[in-house]
Design an enzyme around this catalytic site. Structure first.
Site, PDB file in Angstrom:
ATOM      1  CG  HIS A 120      -1.652  -1.261   1.452  1.00  0.00           C
ATOM      2  ND1 HIS A 120      -2.877  -1.561   0.911  1.00  0.00           N
ATOM      3  CD2 HIS A 120      -1.277  -2.361   2.158  1.00  0.00           C
ATOM      4  CE1 HIS A 120      -3.243  -2.796   1.292  1.00  0.00           C
ATOM      5  NE2 HIS A 120      -2.288  -3.290   2.040  1.00  0.00           N
ATOM      6  CD  GLU A 132       7.974  12.751 -15.133  1.00  0.00           C
ATOM      7  OE1 GLU A 132       7.113  13.327 -14.464  1.00  0.00           O
ATOM      8  OE2 GLU A 132       8.888  13.352 -15.720  1.00  0.00           O
ATOM      9  CE  LYS A 181      11.060  20.677 -11.122  1.00  0.00           C
ATOM     10  NZ  LYS A 181      10.152  19.881 -10.309  1.00  0.00           N
ATOM     11  CB  SER A 222      12.967  23.183 -14.809  1.00  0.00           C
ATOM     12  OG  SER A 222      12.183  24.349 -14.942  1.00  0.00           O
TER      13      SER A 222
END
Ligand code: ARG
Length: 461
Positions: free
Chosen positions: A157, A291, A284, A278
């Site tokens: 979980h 992804e 960043k 970024s």
């Protein structure tokens, strides 16, 4: 003007819209190698059987070789008017060698031709997938070996459950990828029959030798039913199924990498090579590769559902619907190849932050099960009672804001007077993972044994 291939029966040519909806050359040109290989094998067989002359077969072969050269050099003029790769090549062959080109299509149809080309292409895709999966497994095994002793929290979980080793976690993905590999090989085994010679749908009256062409094209044997040969696309559906399952596995790893690489987790550092910055936020470092590995399976799943939907309910044998089989499969082949390559690169490159993993493993009372097991083993307590006593210990620790191993012995003794100092030996994360020696368990010794097992199996399978 009427069509050069079937103009005999036609007074006029197609409407512009007809041409546009009908033409597949923009995507099936990808099959040119397979188409040429199929035609060469067919011509050689026709000559051997005395159906065309050896001279004609020779000029056909030479012409096809020239066409291959033209396509590879980017000099081939693909034409929509010629609809698909089969007719583009045949029409060009006629320009190059004259009337002999017209003999190539004896005892053959575009229906068995396209079934052949597509099968060959999917077979090659399975072989590439096989190699890519092998590389992925090797990268995972290397990480598993390096991190047989690295302790991390195991989750259920996404809540801390019990300590595991990072090596064991890597090996979980090895198991998945190895099953993908075995699905891949299993599917190739079923695909390995040559449809060439089924002709339009019924076979042919010419005395062809389908065993010869099957062998020349690297198939185990010819297909046994001409109708099935031109109707079936289950080999492509199997590729998409295998790809969808494999993509699902990759997406789960990708999601974990996304989570692990957040500053909040800090379990892994991605290499610069597999992250991006970024354009506005200078600090960043984003896990874009992970992804995209997570996202690519969306396309693959779409392709699977798309082809299943195109094929369902089609009467035998060939219907033009089946021309819609290719684009989705090509896209799935490319998407999966990219996703696997990126996943392999990320795994290979990522730095494991062992201290952060170990620290996190100690949080969340991750050794509570070890305490309960100790009560069972040392005090003879029934497990259900041990579960309850341990739950109270966790509540105590939580109230004090400490870990289980930091509870004073006296507090533990209030729960059961028989508890002694020895209990602390099982409350650490190392003791916990070291104790998990049951077959398939997370103990470092098991991880090393499993790495050795998989190395051996990868070398021999
Ligand atoms: N371009 C077609 C396809 O991809 C080739 C087969 C066409 N056959 C036919 N009978 N129209 O399926």
């Amino acid at each position: 003007a009427a069509n050069a291939m079937w103009g005999g029966r036609f007074a006029s040519g197609p409407d512009a819209i007809m041409e546009e909806i009908n033409a597949s050359i923009d995507f099936d040109r990808r099959l040119y190698e397979e188409d040429i290989a199929g035609s060469k094998a067919h011509a050689a067989m026709l000559a051997q059987q005395g159906i065309i002359t050896a001279d004609d077969a020779e000029s056909i072969t030479a012409g096809l070789e020239e066409i291959r050269g033209e396509i590879q050099a980017g000099r081939f003029n693909f034409s929509r008017e010629r609809e698909d790769i089969h007719m583009n090549i045949e029409a060009r062959l006629a320009e190059l060698i004259g009337p002999a080109a017209g003999r190539l299509h004896t005892a053959r149809s575009r229906n068995d031709q396209v079934a052949l080309d597509f099968r060959l292409h999917v077979k090659t895709a399975f072989f590439s997938l096989d190699r890519a999966l092998t590389g992925f497994i090797e990268a995972l095994l290397a990480k598993a070996e390096d991190h047989a002793d690295t302790v991390m929290p195991g989750f259920t979980h996404l809540q801390v459950a019990q300590p595991v080793t990072f090596g064991h976690h890597c090996l979980a993905y090895v198991e998945m990828a190895a099953r993908d590999l075995s699905r891949c090989r299993d599917a190739v085994n079923r695909l390995d029959e040559c449809p060439l010679g089924a002709a339009a749908l019924a076979g042919t009256g010419f005395d062809i030798d389908r065993h010869m062409t099957a062998k020349a094209l690297g198939f185990r044997e010819p297909t046994r039913n001409s109708l099935d040969s031109v109707s079936d696309r289950d080999f492509a559906l199997e590729f998409l199924s295998v790809a969808a399952i494999c993509g699902t596995h990759l997406s789960r790893l990708a999601e974990e990498i996304v989570i692990w690489s957040t500053p909040q987790f800090g379990f892994v550092r991605l290499s610069d090579a597999f992250s991006t910055g970024s354009s506005i936020m200078p600090q960043k470092k984003n896990p874009d590769a992970a992804e995209l590995v997570r996202a690519k399976p969306g396309r693959i799943n779409g392709a699977l559902i798309s082809l299943l939907t195109v094929m369902k309910g089609l009467p035998l044998s060939y219907s033009k619907d089946m021309q819609e089989d290719k684009e989705q499969v090509f896209d799935a082949i490319d998407s999966l190849a990219l996703a696997l390559a990126a996943a392999t690169g990320m795994v290979r490159d990522m730095t494991i932050q062992t201290e952060a993993m170990r620290k996190a493993a100690g949080h969340g009372f991750s050794t509570a099960t070890d305490l309960a097991d100790w009560l069972v083993r040392e005090l003879g307590m029934p497990f259900r009672e041990a579960h309850h006593v341990t739950g109270r210990a966790v509540a105590l620790a939580e109230a004090r804001g400490v870990g289980l191993e930091e509870l004073p012995l006296d507090s533990l003794r209030e729960l059961d007077a028989r508890i002694g100092e020895a209990v602390f030996s099982v409350l650490g994360v190392d003791a916990s993972v070291n104790s998990r020696t049951s077959f398939g368990g997370t103990a470092p010794a098991n991880v090393r044994a499993q790495v050795a097992y998989w190395r051996e199996r990868m070398a021999t399978d």
